[in-house]
Design an enzyme around this catalytic site. Structure first.
Site, PDB file in Angstrom:
ATOM      1  N   ARG A   1       0.883  -1.182   0.000  1.00 23.31           N
ATOM      2  CA  ARG A   1       0.000   0.000   0.000  1.00 23.31           C
ATOM      3  C   ARG A   1       0.911   1.219   0.000  1.00 23.31           C
ATOM      4  NH1 ARG A   1      -5.271   1.404   3.604  1.00 23.31           N
ATOM      5  NH2 ARG A   1      -6.092   0.036   1.990  1.00 23.31           N
TER       6      ARG A   1
ATOM      7  N   HIS B   1      -7.483   0.727  -6.306  1.00 27.38           N
ATOM      8  CA  HIS B   1      -7.690  -0.123  -5.122  1.00 27.38           C
ATOM      9  C   HIS B   1      -8.405  -1.405  -5.570  1.00 27.38           C
ATOM     10  CE1 HIS B   1      -7.837  -1.316  -1.097  1.00 27.38           C
ATOM     11  NE2 HIS B   1      -8.719  -0.478  -0.583  1.00 27.38           N
TER      12      HIS B   1
ATOM     13  N   GLN C   1     -10.172  -4.030  -3.105  1.00 28.52           N
ATOM     14  CA  GLN C   1     -11.468  -3.582  -2.608  1.00 28.52           C
ATOM     15  C   GLN C   1     -12.575  -3.943  -3.602  1.00 28.52           C
ATOM     16  OE1 GLN C   1     -12.317  -1.874   0.457  1.00 28.52           O
ATOM     17  NE2 GLN C   1     -14.299  -2.537  -0.300  1.00 28.52           N
TER      18      GLN C   1
ATOM     19  N   ASP D   1     -17.262   7.105  -1.299  1.00 31.57           N
ATOM     20  CA  ASP D   1     -15.981   7.002  -0.591  1.00 31.57           C
ATOM     21  C   ASP D   1     -15.691   8.382   0.004  1.00 31.57           C
ATOM     22  OD1 ASP D   1     -13.456   6.233   0.301  1.00 31.57           O
ATOM     23  OD2 ASP D   1     -12.518   6.306  -1.676  1.00 31.57           O
TER      24      ASP D   1
ATOM     25  N   CYS E   1     -16.330   1.641   0.816  1.00 27.51           N
ATOM     26  CA  CYS E   1     -15.141   0.826   1.123  1.00 27.51           C
ATOM     27  C   CYS E   1     -14.706   0.951   2.574  1.00 27.51           C
ATOM     28  CB  CYS E   1     -14.004   1.200   0.187  1.00 27.51           C
ATOM     29  SG  CYS E   1     -13.573   2.955   0.252  1.00 27.51           S
TER      30      CYS E   1
ATOM     31  N   ARG F   1     -13.583  -8.613   2.131  1.00 29.93           N
ATOM     32  CA  ARG F   1     -12.158  -8.392   1.835  1.00 29.93           C
ATOM     33  C   ARG F   1     -11.372  -9.666   2.157  1.00 29.93           C
ATOM     34  NH1 ARG F   1     -10.090  -3.231   1.670  1.00 29.93           N
ATOM     35  NH2 ARG F   1      -8.240  -4.325   0.938  1.00 29.93           N
TER      36      ARG F   1
HETATM   37  N1  NVA Z   1      -9.961   6.694  -1.296  1.00 32.31           N
HETATM   38  C1  NVA Z   1      -9.587   6.251   0.027  1.00 32.31           C
HETATM   39  C2  NVA Z   1      -9.840   4.776   0.163  1.00 32.31           C
HETATM   40  C3  NVA Z   1      -9.508   4.205   1.513  1.00 32.31           C
HETATM   41  C4  NVA Z   1      -9.720   2.738   1.589  1.00 32.31           C
HETATM   42  C5  NVA Z   1      -8.130   6.591   0.264  1.00 32.31           C
HETATM   43  O1  NVA Z   1      -7.327   6.418  -0.661  1.00 32.31           O
HETATM   44  O2  NVA Z   1      -7.797   7.034   1.350  1.00 32.31           O
HETATM   45  N1   CP Z   2     -11.204  -0.173   2.590  1.00 32.77           N
HETATM   46  C1   CP Z   2      -9.921  -0.221   3.004  1.00 32.77           C
HETATM   47  O1   CP Z   2      -8.999  -0.476   2.220  1.00 32.77           O
HETATM   48  O2   CP Z   2      -9.754  -0.013   4.329  1.00 32.77           O
HETATM   49  P1   CP Z   2      -8.372   0.200   5.099  1.00 32.77           P
HETATM   50  O3   CP Z   2      -7.817   1.531   4.676  1.00 32.77           O
HETATM   51  O4   CP Z   2      -8.750   0.159   6.547  1.00 32.77           O
HETATM   52  O5   CP Z   2      -7.435  -0.906   4.733  1.00 32.77           O
END
Ligand code: NVA
Ligand code: CP
Length: 310
Positions: free
Chosen positions: A107, A134, A137, A229, A269, A297
């Site tokens: 990540r 992502h 997800q 989101d 998500c 997930r």
């Molecule tokens: N769009 C959000 C998704 C988190 C799972 C982010 O990138 O923070």
């Molecule tokens: N939806 C998701 O990826 O959650 P986290 O940021 O908690 O991993």
């Protein structure tokens, strides 16, 4: 199945409808097995390294629990602790980790970092979220939609909010699986035009559609799935106030939900901000499946790891 062994999972653009369908079937099977108390360990003796340059609840815990349930070991590697955080090149990290591990989940911020890692690693690399995509997800989202709606083909998904990593991955993944996707985002926050074009090309091939609009009501009309989101993603914390203003009018609330089909499902998500992108009434209401979605997930990623790493 042989086609998936050893592959990377960077974006859903790299996977065909049949490959995604295979992963969803395997996820549903593994979910049933777990619910029946059965233990399957196809990844016995295998190790997944999990590099995190951003926070996570769901991704970290579902991958770590998932690899353990499959008989393997998950290593949580915070970029604060490993040498990446002190400037060790990704290319060296990729080569070193390839000698120890059987898979890497990462990540990070720039999508190019994941591509560079994958290009230089000899083991599967899984994208656990970048600024652009992502995909893990969306595997869980498709599994959830399939469970709630009994199938995917012919459905209409409306994503209301920021044209971010989630919007991109939903366009690429859902359109390929037979779902018409509409993204409603304010001007200046719409999805990347190159990704939109790529999704439209795929949609044409699969007989679906991808629309981008600045009109949330039009998008929500007759939708089977309403998705949103956060307005400020990880790394955009300083833009919170500006974004709150830009996204006023893009909140998923009862009024917007009432435009969708009577049996529409609400997805997010997570993490969510009640009172911003969604009201408590909607996310905690009867149409919401966000916790089933979060649980999925685990099952979706167990399928992914089994397919790529065994
Ligand atoms: N769009 C959000 C998704 C988190 C799972 C982010 O990138 O923070
Ligand atoms: N939806 C998701 O990826 O959650 P986290 O940021 O908690 O991993």
């Amino acid at each position: 199945r042989e086609q998936l062994a050893g592959r990377d999972f960077l974006t859903l653009a790299d996977y065909s409808e049949a490959e995604i369908a295979y992963l969803l079937d395997l996820a549903a099977y593994l979910k049933k097995r777990r619910q029946a108390g059965k233990v399957d360990q196809p990844l016995k003796g295998k190790t997944l390294g999990m590099i995190f340059e951003k926070s996570s609840t769901r991704t970290r815990i579902s991958f770590e629990a998932g690899i353990y349930q499959l008989g393997g070991l998950g290593l949580f590697l915070s970029s604060r602790d490993i040498q990446i955080g002190r400037g060790e090149p990704i290319i060296d990290t990729a080569k070193v980790l390839s000698g120890y591990l059987d898979g890497i989940m990462i990540r990070t911020f720039a999508h190019g970092t994941v591509e560079e890692l994958a290009a230089n690693a000899s083991i599967p690399v899984i994208n656990g979220l970048t600024d652009s995509f992502h995909p893990c997800q969306v595997l869980a989202d498709l599994l959830t939609i399939q469970e709630v709606k009994g199938g995917l083909k012919g459905l209409k998904l409306a994503y209301i909010g920021d044209g971010n990593n989630m919007a991109h991955s939903l366009m690429l993944g859902a359109a390929k699986m037979g779902i018409d996707v509409t993204i409603a985002a304010p001007d200046g926050y719409q999805p990347d035009s190159a990704v939109t074009e790529q999704a439209r090309l795929a949609a044409r091939f699969y007989g679906t559609g991808v629309e981008v609009t600045a009109d949330p009501e039009a998008a929500a009309e007759n939708a089977d799935v309403l998705y949103t989101d956060v307005w400020a993603s990880m790394g955009q914390e300083s833009e919170q106030q500006v974004r709150e203003q830009a996204f006023a009018g893009f909140q998923v609330n009862s009024r917007l939900l009432s435009l969708a089909r009577h049996d529409a499902v609400f997805l997010h998500c997570l993490p969510a901000h009640r009172g911003e992108e969604v009201t408590a009434e909607v996310i905690d209401g009867t149409r919401s499946a966000v916790f089933q979605q979060a649980e999925n997930r685990l099952h979706a990623q167990k399928a992914l790891m089994t397919a790529l790493m065994s």
